[in-house]
Motif scaffolding. Structure first.
Motif, PDB file in Angstrom:
ATOM      1  N   PRO A 196      -8.005   1.832  -0.253  1.00  0.00           N
ATOM      2  CA  PRO A 196      -6.544   1.751  -0.214  1.00  0.00           C
ATOM      3  C   PRO A 196      -6.097   0.964   1.025  1.00  0.00           C
ATOM      4  O   PRO A 196      -6.890   0.733   1.950  1.00  0.00           O
ATOM      5  N   GLN A 197      -4.853   0.574   1.051  1.00  0.00           N
ATOM      6  CA  GLN A 197      -4.295  -0.066   2.247  1.00  0.00           C
ATOM      7  C   GLN A 197      -4.216   0.974   3.363  1.00  0.00           C
ATOM      8  O   GLN A 197      -3.643   2.048   3.192  1.00  0.00           O
ATOM      9  N   LEU A 198      -4.811   0.672   4.508  1.00  0.00           N
ATOM     10  CA  LEU A 198      -4.896   1.591   5.636  1.00  0.00           C
ATOM     11  C   LEU A 198      -4.078   1.057   6.805  1.00  0.00           C
ATOM     12  O   LEU A 198      -4.118  -0.143   7.104  1.00  0.00           O
ATOM     13  N   ASP A 199      -3.352   1.949   7.468  1.00  0.00           N
ATOM     14  CA  ASP A 199      -2.536   1.561   8.612  1.00  0.00           C
ATOM     15  C   ASP A 199      -3.372   1.662   9.876  1.00  0.00           C
ATOM     16  O   ASP A 199      -3.723   2.757  10.318  1.00  0.00           O
ATOM     17  N   ARG A 200      -3.695   0.528  10.490  1.00  0.00           N
ATOM     18  CA  ARG A 200      -4.457   0.485  11.734  1.00  0.00           C
ATOM     19  C   ARG A 200      -3.544   0.284  12.942  1.00  0.00           C
ATOM     20  O   ARG A 200      -3.992  -0.133  13.995  1.00  0.00           O
ATOM     21  N   LYS A 201      -2.278   0.565  12.789  1.00  0.00           N
ATOM     22  CA  LYS A 201      -1.249   0.507  13.840  1.00  0.00           C
ATOM     23  C   LYS A 201      -0.884  -0.920  14.215  1.00  0.00           C
ATOM     24  O   LYS A 201       0.292  -1.268  14.272  1.00  0.00           O
ATOM     25  N   TYR A 202      -1.870  -1.759  14.482  1.00  0.00           N
ATOM     26  CA  TYR A 202      -1.618  -3.129  14.915  1.00  0.00           C
ATOM     27  C   TYR A 202      -1.661  -4.114  13.751  1.00  0.00           C
ATOM     28  O   TYR A 202      -1.267  -5.267  13.883  1.00  0.00           O
ATOM     29  N   PHE A 203      -2.152  -3.640  12.610  1.00  0.00           N
ATOM     30  CA  PHE A 203      -2.196  -4.402  11.372  1.00  0.00           C
ATOM     31  C   PHE A 203      -2.533  -3.435  10.250  1.00  0.00           C
ATOM     32  O   PHE A 203      -2.985  -2.314  10.498  1.00  0.00           O
ATOM     33  N   LYS A 204      -2.313  -3.847   9.016  1.00  0.00           N
ATOM     34  CA  LYS A 204      -2.738  -3.085   7.847  1.00  0.00           C
ATOM     35  C   LYS A 204      -4.068  -3.667   7.357  1.00  0.00           C
ATOM     36  O   LYS A 204      -4.304  -4.877   7.466  1.00  0.00           O
ATOM     37  N   SER A 205      -4.906  -2.815   6.790  1.00  0.00           N
ATOM     38  CA  SER A 205      -6.255  -3.237   6.407  1.00  0.00           C
ATOM     39  C   SER A 205      -6.643  -2.730   5.031  1.00  0.00           C
ATOM     40  O   SER A 205      -6.236  -1.646   4.622  1.00  0.00           O
ATOM     41  N   ILE A 206      -7.441  -3.516   4.339  1.00  0.00           N
ATOM     42  CA  ILE A 206      -8.227  -3.029   3.206  1.00  0.00           C
ATOM     43  C   ILE A 206      -9.653  -3.525   3.420  1.00  0.00           C
ATOM     44  O   ILE A 206      -9.874  -4.570   4.048  1.00  0.00           O
ATOM     45  N   TYR A 207     -10.639  -2.779   2.921  1.00  0.00           N
ATOM     46  CA  TYR A 207     -12.048  -3.106   3.116  1.00  0.00           C
ATOM     47  C   TYR A 207     -12.755  -3.151   1.762  1.00  0.00           C
ATOM     48  O   TYR A 207     -12.417  -2.404   0.844  1.00  0.00           O
ATOM     49  N   PHE A 208     -13.759  -4.009   1.672  1.00  0.00           N
ATOM     50  CA  PHE A 208     -14.627  -4.039   0.498  1.00  0.00           C
ATOM     51  C   PHE A 208     -15.911  -4.778   0.863  1.00  0.00           C
ATOM     52  O   PHE A 208     -15.950  -5.517   1.855  1.00  0.00           O
ATOM     53  N   ARG A 209     -16.956  -4.566   0.097  1.00  0.00           N
ATOM     54  CA  ARG A 209     -18.204  -5.309   0.306  1.00  0.00           C
ATOM     55  C   ARG A 209     -18.256  -6.482  -0.661  1.00  0.00           C
ATOM     56  O   ARG A 209     -18.094  -6.311  -1.873  1.00  0.00           O
ATOM     57  N   GLU A 210     -18.462  -7.653  -0.084  1.00  0.00           N
ATOM     58  CA  GLU A 210     -18.577  -8.842  -0.933  1.00  0.00           C
ATOM     59  C   GLU A 210     -19.945  -8.802  -1.632  1.00  0.00           C
ATOM     60  O   GLU A 210     -20.805  -7.976  -1.285  1.00  0.00           O
ATOM     61  N   PRO A 211     -20.171  -9.662  -2.628  1.00  0.00           N
ATOM     62  CA  PRO A 211     -21.388  -9.540  -3.439  1.00  0.00           C
ATOM     63  C   PRO A 211     -22.699  -9.626  -2.662  1.00  0.00           C
ATOM     64  O   PRO A 211     -23.715  -9.096  -3.107  1.00  0.00           O
ATOM     65  N   GLY A 212     -22.707 -10.282  -1.503  1.00  0.00           N
ATOM     66  CA  GLY A 212     -23.920 -10.385  -0.704  1.00  0.00           C
ATOM     67  C   GLY A 212     -24.167  -9.198   0.193  1.00  0.00           C
ATOM     68  O   GLY A 212     -25.181  -9.146   0.900  1.00  0.00           O
ATOM     69  N   GLY A 213     -23.237  -8.226   0.197  1.00  0.00           N
ATOM     70  CA  GLY A 213     -23.436  -7.001   0.956  1.00  0.00           C
ATOM     71  C   GLY A 213     -22.711  -6.915   2.281  1.00  0.00           C
ATOM     72  O   GLY A 213     -22.778  -5.887   2.966  1.00  0.00           O
ATOM     73  N   VAL A 214     -22.012  -7.969   2.690  1.00  0.00           N
ATOM     74  CA  VAL A 214     -21.308  -7.960   3.973  1.00  0.00           C
ATOM     75  C   VAL A 214     -19.976  -7.232   3.815  1.00  0.00           C
ATOM     76  O   VAL A 214     -19.256  -7.435   2.832  1.00  0.00           O
ATOM     77  N   LEU A 215     -19.634  -6.383   4.797  1.00  0.00           N
ATOM     78  CA  LEU A 215     -18.366  -5.671   4.768  1.00  0.00           C
ATOM     79  C   LEU A 215     -17.254  -6.621   5.182  1.00  0.00           C
ATOM     80  O   LEU A 215     -17.260  -7.171   6.287  1.00  0.00           O
ATOM     81  N   PHE A 216     -16.285  -6.831   4.284  1.00  0.00           N
ATOM     82  CA  PHE A 216     -15.124  -7.678   4.525  1.00  0.00           C
ATOM     83  C   PHE A 216     -13.890  -6.795   4.693  1.00  0.00           C
ATOM     84  O   PHE A 216     -13.796  -5.708   4.119  1.00  0.00           O
ATOM     85  N   GLU A 217     -12.964  -7.304   5.445  1.00  0.00           N
ATOM     86  CA  GLU A 217     -11.650  -6.670   5.617  1.00  0.00           C
ATOM     87  C   GLU A 217     -10.592  -7.743   5.417  1.00  0.00           C
ATOM     88  O   GLU A 217     -10.791  -8.906   5.793  1.00  0.00           O
ATOM     89  N   LEU A 218      -9.481  -7.375   4.823  1.00  0.00           N
ATOM     90  CA  LEU A 218      -8.284  -8.213   4.842  1.00  0.00           C
ATOM     91  C   LEU A 218      -7.293  -7.528   5.763  1.00  0.00           C
ATOM     92  O   LEU A 218      -6.996  -6.340   5.591  1.00  0.00           O
ATOM     93  N   ALA A 219      -6.797  -8.238   6.779  1.00  0.00           N
ATOM     94  CA  ALA A 219      -5.908  -7.662   7.782  1.00  0.00           C
ATOM     95  C   ALA A 219      -4.635  -8.492   7.874  1.00  0.00           C
ATOM     96  O   ALA A 219      -4.679  -9.732   7.855  1.00  0.00           O
ATOM     97  N   THR A 220      -3.512  -7.812   7.979  1.00  0.00           N
ATOM     98  CA  THR A 220      -2.222  -8.496   8.088  1.00  0.00           C
ATOM     99  C   THR A 220      -2.034  -9.066   9.491  1.00  0.00           C
ATOM    100  O   THR A 220      -2.550  -8.532  10.474  1.00  0.00           O
ATOM    101  N   ASP A 221      -1.253 -10.125   9.591  1.00  0.00           N
ATOM    102  CA  ASP A 221      -0.994 -10.738  10.893  1.00  0.00           C
ATOM    103  C   ASP A 221      -0.200  -9.817  11.822  1.00  0.00           C
ATOM    104  O   ASP A 221      -0.348  -9.883  13.039  1.00  0.00           O
TER     105      ASP A 221
END
Length: 311
Positions: A248-273
């Motif tokens: 889910p979208q998570l509030d990290r105080k300084y930005f919002k985040s979502i996390y997922f593992r890309e197909p190669g196994g690396v943990l990716f995050e999308l973070a708002t500016d």
């Protein structure tokens, strides 16, 4: 307007001793300590943020320093190198600086026509300083020892080492909108559609190489920039449709985040500016105090008593 991933937002790594990490990145590399907070999932562990004057996305390197953590191992299925951009003519400054401080480094070399210098931080994290092909006009953070003539400008690239680059490459192109820019041997360089500095992702194919182990001295995850909450949620829907199980979208105080593992196994995050690091401290005082999430504020004295001292 089409949703875009506009480059690297931040990179998070794991360290051992907190003071050693703080001293290296502020005193040796000359980064600004923009936020001292705690791991939201483990409040007795620091979360350090280093960057430029205000922690602009694309300059933010963060660490979880766990005092007694075992040393990790670089390998496949992980991010393995962090590349910073530096000005032309500054390589000799950094070599002299590393030699004076007994920091492990390799002699300068070239990658895709760019001059670069590889070195290791005290925990063995692999970093590179790259003299960019075109001038990087981002404003650096300066110190008395590391002035603008030599200071890092923010990220140049991050490298992912993979058993098979194709599934990750497909995601970068089809979901993130990246383009394959250059290719040499087993290294493939992709660029964000934003086309600015700090937008390169290198994929290295290492078939048959051992799988890496994320622990001390390794990269935990790579975060990519999105403009705002709404853009992030639209990307989340796309990621979910791909079967990649985003959080889910998570509030990290300084930005919002979502996390997922890309197909190669690396943990990716999308973070708002936004909202950024001045949301709870003025720009002049960034990093000077321990800033806690509201849910931990009542435990401040207990938490302070268990965190390592930095001075």
């Amino acid at each position: 307007m089409e949703d875009k991933i506009t480059g690297i937002h931040h990179i998070t790594a794991i360290a051992g001793n907190a003071k050693r990490n703080y001293d290296f990145y502020t005193q040796v590399l000359g980064l600004r300590f923009v936020k001292k907070t705690v791991n939201f999932d483990d409040p007795h562990t620091y979360h350090f943020y280093y960057g430029d004057e205000v922690g602009t996305p694309g300059s933010i390197l963060t660490f979880f320093p766990w005092e007694d953590i075992m040393t990790g191992r670089r390998g496949t299925h992980m991010a393995t190198e962090i590349g910073y951009s530096i000005p032309e003519g500054s390589i000799d400054f950094w070599i002299k600086r590393f030699e004076e401080r007994n920091i492990l480094y390799n002699k300068p070399s070239q990658k895709f026509g760019d001059l670069y210098l590889t070195f290791l931080d005290p925990d063995g994290l692999k970093l590179e300083l790259t003299v960019t092909e075109k001038p990087d006009n981002r404003q650096p953070w300066e110190t008395s020892a590391v002035t603008a003539a030599n200071a890092t400008r923010g990220f140049h690239h991050v490298t992912l080492t993979l058993e098979d680059v194709q599934p990750t490459a497909d995601l970068l192109v089809s979901l993130f909108g990246f383009n394959l820019l250059k290719h040499s041997a087993n290294r493939y360089r992709f660029e964000s559609p934003a086309g600015e500095n700090g937008t390169f992702i290198d994929l290295v194919e290492a078939k048959g190489e051992p799988r890496g182990h994320v622990a001390g001295g390794t990269i935990h995850h790579v975060a990519f920039r999105v403009k705002d909450d709404e853009t992030q949620l639209r990307f989340r829907e796309k990621i979910e449709r791909m079967g990649l199980n985003p959080t889910p979208q998570l509030d990290r105080k300084y930005f919002k985040s979502i996390y997922f593992r890309e197909p190669g196994g690396v943990l990716f995050e999308l973070a708002t500016d936004g909202p950024g690091f001045t949301v709870d401290e003025p720009k002049a005082l960034l990093g000077s105090q321990l800033m806690l999430p509201p849910e931990f504020e009542a435990r401040r004295e207990e938490i302070l008593g268990q965190l390592p001292k930095l001075d």
